[in-house]
Scaffold this motif. Structure first.
Motif, PDB file in Angstrom:
ATOM      1  N   UNK A 234      48.101  67.534  38.745  1.00 60.80           N
ATOM      2  CA  UNK A 234      47.836  66.127  39.032  1.00 60.80           C
ATOM      3  C   UNK A 234      49.061  65.301  38.618  1.00 60.80           C
ATOM      4  N   UNK A 235      49.670  64.616  39.567  1.00 59.85           N
ATOM      5  CA  UNK A 235      50.802  63.739  39.264  1.00 59.85           C
ATOM      6  C   UNK A 235      50.276  62.363  38.868  1.00 59.85           C
ATOM      7  N   UNK A 236      50.675  61.891  37.677  1.00 63.74           N
ATOM      8  CA  UNK A 236      50.293  60.552  37.212  1.00 63.74           C
ATOM      9  C   UNK A 236      51.539  59.675  37.210  1.00 63.74           C
ATOM     10  N   UNK A 237      51.443  58.484  37.809  1.00 63.78           N
ATOM     11  CA  UNK A 237      52.569  57.555  37.841  1.00 63.78           C
ATOM     12  C   UNK A 237      52.119  56.236  37.225  1.00 63.78           C
ATOM     13  N   UNK A 238      52.731  55.864  36.108  1.00 60.20           N
ATOM     14  CA  UNK A 238      52.372  54.624  35.406  1.00 60.20           C
ATOM     15  C   UNK A 238      53.575  54.188  34.580  1.00 60.20           C
ATOM     16  N   UNK A 239      53.976  52.923  34.671  1.00 59.50           N
ATOM     17  CA  UNK A 239      55.142  52.455  33.920  1.00 59.50           C
ATOM     18  C   UNK A 239      54.809  52.094  32.479  1.00 59.50           C
ATOM     19  N   UNK A 240      53.523  52.189  32.104  1.00 63.29           N
ATOM     20  CA  UNK A 240      53.122  51.968  30.715  1.00 63.29           C
ATOM     21  C   UNK A 240      53.008  53.326  30.030  1.00 63.29           C
ATOM     22  N   UNK A 241      53.899  53.600  29.080  1.00 57.55           N
ATOM     23  CA  UNK A 241      53.981  54.928  28.465  1.00 57.55           C
ATOM     24  C   UNK A 241      52.692  55.299  27.733  1.00 57.55           C
ATOM     25  N   UNK A 242      52.078  54.328  27.064  1.00 57.42           N
ATOM     26  CA  UNK A 242      50.842  54.612  26.336  1.00 57.42           C
ATOM     27  C   UNK A 242      49.726  55.018  27.293  1.00 57.42           C
ATOM     28  N   UNK A 243      49.552  54.238  28.378  1.00 55.11           N
ATOM     29  CA  UNK A 243      48.527  54.576  29.370  1.00 55.11           C
ATOM     30  C   UNK A 243      48.789  55.947  29.977  1.00 55.11           C
ATOM     31  N   UNK A 259      51.145  66.077  35.470  1.00 55.98           N
ATOM     32  CA  UNK A 259      52.596  65.894  35.544  1.00 55.98           C
ATOM     33  C   UNK A 259      52.831  64.388  35.518  1.00 55.98           C
ATOM     34  N   UNK A 260      53.704  63.900  34.640  1.00 54.99           N
ATOM     35  CA  UNK A 260      53.833  62.454  34.455  1.00 54.99           C
ATOM     36  C   UNK A 260      55.158  61.902  34.966  1.00 54.99           C
ATOM     37  N   UNK A 261      55.091  60.671  35.471  1.00 51.75           N
ATOM     38  CA  UNK A 261      56.280  59.929  35.893  1.00 51.75           C
ATOM     39  C   UNK A 261      56.088  58.476  35.470  1.00 51.75           C
ATOM     40  N   UNK A 262      57.124  57.888  34.851  1.00 51.80           N
ATOM     41  CA  UNK A 262      56.989  56.535  34.322  1.00 51.80           C
ATOM     42  C   UNK A 262      57.499  55.468  35.298  1.00 51.80           C
ATOM     43  N   UNK A 263      57.822  55.857  36.520  1.00 53.24           N
ATOM     44  CA  UNK A 263      58.241  54.901  37.551  1.00 53.24           C
ATOM     45  C   UNK A 263      58.042  55.530  38.913  1.00 53.24           C
ATOM     46  N   UNK A 264      58.023  54.699  39.936  1.00 55.94           N
ATOM     47  CA  UNK A 264      57.856  55.218  41.298  1.00 55.94           C
ATOM     48  C   UNK A 264      59.064  56.056  41.715  1.00 55.94           C
ATOM     49  N   UNK A 265      60.255  55.638  41.298  1.00 54.14           N
ATOM     50  CA  UNK A 265      61.460  56.394  41.650  1.00 54.14           C
ATOM     51  C   UNK A 265      61.440  57.781  41.016  1.00 54.14           C
ATOM     52  N   UNK A 266      60.973  57.866  39.757  1.00 51.94           N
ATOM     53  CA  UNK A 266      60.867  59.172  39.099  1.00 51.94           C
ATOM     54  C   UNK A 266      59.838  60.039  39.815  1.00 51.94           C
ATOM     55  N   UNK A 267      58.752  59.421  40.284  1.00 56.32           N
ATOM     56  CA  UNK A 267      57.728  60.160  41.016  1.00 56.32           C
ATOM     57  C   UNK A 267      58.282  60.717  42.320  1.00 56.32           C
ATOM     58  N   UNK A 268      59.094  59.935  43.030  1.00 53.41           N
ATOM     59  CA  UNK A 268      59.674  60.393  44.291  1.00 53.41           C
ATOM     60  C   UNK A 268      60.595  61.595  44.065  1.00 53.41           C
ATOM     61  N   UNK A 269      61.332  61.555  42.972  1.00 51.15           N
ATOM     62  CA  UNK A 269      62.214  62.686  42.641  1.00 51.15           C
ATOM     63  C   UNK A 269      61.397  63.950  42.355  1.00 51.15           C
ATOM     64  N   UNK A 270      60.280  63.790  41.645  1.00 46.10           N
ATOM     65  CA  UNK A 270      59.416  64.939  41.343  1.00 46.10           C
ATOM     66  C   UNK A 270      58.798  65.506  42.622  1.00 46.10           C
TER      67      UNK A 270
END
Length: 352
Positions: A234-243, A259-270
């Protein structure tokens, strides 16, 4: 009303978004006060887990959150408390209370050293003490800290609405507990929580799992014959690190592989390297929002069929497509599990 006036006059989109969020927050808390905290005074759901096990599981999450803020978290459980095998009282409420205190310590203390100790106060009471090495509250009367919208001296520059400690006291009152504040020596703050002691019966002790985060949720552990099967990614994308960390821990507890990404750009790379089974996008993110991100994915052949769930503090709009489902914060583990399993079950054979 003053927030509404500021929103009307503001020409800065970022400031307007922050003001609208503050307006929603204020309205929500106003209703809580008007209703006398009705939601808090509902009978808490019961769960069966030893306090020592629960605290060690909380330590794992708290350490992750502390490390992400450049801080350190330490847990100590006294031998006397371990010996009586107490049950964790209302684990969901206890989790919420300690998270409020932890957030408070991380917010006001740079490179905080935070320590939670659990001891046996008497034959009928447990004492939990959370201390930090921050500036302390420097209040002549520490009781003022538990008043709504009251904040400690010299804390005006920090984010916050002055409702965290007020909420913690209300939650603890439902659990039959108390909380008080005192200065930590040589500097910092301590919060002392007293809770009723309930010793575990042998049958309950046997039902207590040795590991796995419990957040007031049903037992979603996978059957033994399925343990060796590959977990759904499961890919999670959220710019709030705590959430991001909290949602990842919940998914792990549900037997999934986050699998975590803290921005949309990081998610696209993943997503260029690997395609998960499902994705969860936060709606309100800086730069590229959840709406923008899913729109971009819909235009690519590789990711067009990826099922995506939206997550937000906002209520879902009338039309949520192209999202498969919408989760409203605060997250309920059973609702999350239901949506995730439904979305995974609906995948076509070409997606598997």
């Amino acid at each position: 009303m003053s927030l509404t006036d500021l929103i009307r006059k503001s020409e800065d989109q970022e400031k307007t978004a922050a003001l609208i969020e503050a307006l929603h927050f204020t309205a929500s808390n106003a209703m809580t006060i008007v209703e006398g905290g009705a939601e808090l005074f509902k009978q808490p759901k019961q769960d069966t887990i030893l306090l020592s096990c629960w605290l060690r599981e909380f330590e794992g999450l708290a350490s992750l959150l502390a490390n992400s803020h450049g801080a350190r978290f330490k847990l100590e459980i006294s031998q006397a408390l371990e010996a009586v095998t107490p049950m964790a009282p209302a684990p969901g409420y206890l989790h919420r209370t300690l998270m409020l205190l932890l957030d408070n310590a991380l917010k006001y203390t740079h490179q905080a050293q935070i320590e939670l100790t659990a001891t046996l106060k008497s034959d009928s009471e447990i004492l939990l003490t959370l201390c930090d090495n921050g500036p302390g509250f420097r209040e002549e009367n520490p009781e003022l800290l538990f008043e709504p919208y009251h904040r400690g001296k010299e804390q005006d520059a920090s984010d916050g609405k002055g409702l965290g400690l007020w909420s913690a006291r209300h939650i603890l009152s439902v659990m039959g507990g108390t909380i008080k504040a005192q200065e930590n020596e040589p500097h910092g703050a301590c919060f002392l929580i007293t809770l009723p002691l309930e010793e575990a019966r042998p049958s309950e002790w046997q039902k207590t799992p040795p590991t796995g985060l419990r957040i007031n949720q049903p037992p979603f552990a996978q059957p033994k014959q399925e343990e060796e099967e590959a977990k759904a990614k499961i890919l999670i994308v959220d710019d709030n690190k705590t959430n991001l960390l909290i949602l990842a821990e919940i998914l792990k507890a549900l037997g999934l592989d986050p699998i975590t990404a803290q921005s949309s750009s990081e998610a696209l790379n993943l997503l260029e390297r690997d395609l998960p089974d499902l994705a969860i996008f936060d709606i309100r993110m800086e730069g590229m929002s959840g709406w923008d991100l899913i729109e971009q994915l819909q235009q690519t052949e590789k990711c067009a069929a990826l099922p995506v769930i939206a997550i937000s503090a906002d209520d879902p709009p009338e039309a949520i497509a192209p999202f498969k489902a919408w989760i409203t914060r605060p997250i309920e583990a059973d609702r999350l599990y239901e949506l995730v399993t439904t979305c995974l079950a609906e995948r076509t054979p070409s997606q598997l």
